[in-house]
Design an enzyme around this catalytic site. Structure first.
Site, PDB file in Angstrom:
ATOM      1  N   HIS A 333      -6.681 -46.106   5.564  1.00  0.00           N
ATOM      2  CA  HIS A 333      -6.886 -44.873   4.924  1.00  0.00           C
ATOM      3  C   HIS A 333      -8.174 -44.871   3.912  1.00  0.00           C
ATOM      4  O   HIS A 333      -8.789 -43.941   4.024  1.00  0.00           O
ATOM      5  CB  HIS A 333      -5.798 -44.206   4.080  1.00  0.00           C
ATOM      6  CG  HIS A 333      -5.747 -42.878   3.576  1.00  0.00           C
ATOM      7  ND1 HIS A 333      -5.900 -42.442   2.446  1.00  0.00           N
ATOM      8  CD2 HIS A 333      -5.474 -41.641   4.186  1.00  0.00           C
ATOM      9  CE1 HIS A 333      -5.697 -41.029   2.507  1.00  0.00           C
ATOM     10  NE2 HIS A 333      -5.762 -40.592   3.695  1.00  0.00           N
ATOM     11  N   CYS A 334      -8.148 -46.042   3.279  1.00  0.00           N
ATOM     12  CA  CYS A 334      -9.221 -46.149   2.281  1.00  0.00           C
ATOM     13  C   CYS A 334     -10.575 -46.278   2.782  1.00  0.00           C
ATOM     14  O   CYS A 334     -11.580 -45.858   2.141  1.00  0.00           O
ATOM     15  CB  CYS A 334      -9.206 -47.625   1.651  1.00  0.00           C
ATOM     16  SG  CYS A 334      -7.613 -47.822   0.681  1.00  0.00           S
TER      17      CYS A 334
END
Length: 346
Positions: A333-334
């Site tokens: 997600h980062c």
């Protein structure tokens, strides 16, 4: 009532933004592995929606194109943009898209490298440079001086924002602003109506000061999946147990408790220096018709995938091996930022 609305991640998307790692970044020791991961990620995402790629320079763009062609990826689904970058964490330097009067609006918050831990001067300018290169649809962009990273906020699409005190109240982000000031700024910029503050929970090795997307995520407006540890000998046990209790005290906008879904924490993973790395299954990415879940070659991978399959019964659950990503203390997600429907250039 606000004319602004921040959609949840499951809102229909035009595409996903990625900033490709390059030799001048901290990824230099792992370039071959990280190139393979990004190829897999682009191949997987492009089956469902478009991909916007930020490349360091023309040579880097040519290198990436060749990698994608070798993997038989349809380049018609890819937008390439040459923009210098410090690093690859698009979740935190990419634009946050809201709807204003029903139309997409890009918000460009300031980014200071997670409180000055890393250089971020180039990353802080990426959103504006993308806009100047006509990467987006006929939408406006709005600059906000507030330091706000996309990984530090989690929204349910119904006016609730969840975040952590450890990050947003950190004096290295917005010194001089207290909790009330920050809530007002979030309401004014994003159009949310309330903030749920977590004051417990952390992962060893996470250098973002406890981004929410490593700890607890909305799966729908009534369900939160969270990082859980049941090993009393693990140093995560007590802080994550306290976080679980804090989540159990939260109420939905209707006043009901949330359904809480525990995601196991992987067994400890260490880098060559002996430092524990922040592996989290909560760092999943929701895209059109699918959820991409970071896995680590761990015995808990299968359980995490099954629990998220139960949370997203109408979406395909796809595991992506992110072992190399956590070498730089982040995960799936980062490195990604969703662009909701109407935001990306056709």
């Amino acid at each position: 009532m606000s004319d602004r609305y921040i959609p949840a991640e499951w809102y229909p998307q035009d595409g996903i933004m990625l900033t490709w790692p390059h030799p001048q970044s901290d990824w230099a020791p792992w370039l071959d592995k990280i190139d393979r991961l990004y190829c897999l990620l682009v191949k997987t995402i492009s089956e469902f929606e478009n991909v916007l790629l930020v490349c360091l320079d023309a040579q880097h763009r040519a290198h990436i194109r060749q990698l994608l062609i070798k993997e038989s990826i349809d380049l018609a689904c890819i937008q390439f943009h040459v923009i210098p970058s410090n690093d690859s964490w698009a979740r935190d330097h990419g634009p946050i898209t809201i709807l204003k009067d029903g139309q997409p609006l890009l918000l460009d918050f300031a980014f200071n490298g997670w409180g000055g831990k890393y250089p971020a001067d180039l990353d802080d300018r990426i959103s504006q440079r993308l806009y100047s290169q006509s990467a987006f649809n006929k939408v406006d962009i709005e600059a906000w001086p507030l330091i706000l990273e996309g990984g530090s906020i989690e929204c349910d699409g119904e006016g609730t924002l969840m975040t952590t005190e450890q990050c947003l109240l950190n004096p290295t982000r917005n010194p001089g602003l207290d909790k009330n000031d920050l809530e007002l700024a979030l309401k004014q910029s994003l159009g949310i109506s309330r903030v749920l503050w977590l004051d417990k929970g952390e992962l060893i090795g996470d250098d973002t000061d406890s981004h929410i997307d490593m700890l607890a995520r909305f799966c729908n407006p009534h369900t939160i999946a969270y990082t859980h540890c049941d090993n009393a000998h693990d140093p995560h046990y007590l802080p994550l147990k306290a976080m679980q209790q804090a989540l159990a005290a939260f109420k939905t906008i209707e006043g009901a408790p949330y359904e809480l879904v525990p995601l196991p924490i992987p067994d400890p993973i260490y880098n060559e220096a002996g430092d524990r790395l922040p592996a989290s299954y909560a760092n999943f990415l929701i895209i059109n018709q699918a959820v991409l879940v970071p896995v680590y070659g761990d015995k808990n991978d299968a359980l995490a995938l099954q629990r998220l399959r139960d949370c997203f019964p109408d979406r395909k659950i796809i595991g992506i091996n992110c072992r190399v990503l956590i070498e730089q203390f982040g995960s799936l997600h980062c490195i990604s930022m969703q662009l909701p429907k109407g935001a990306l250039r056709n």
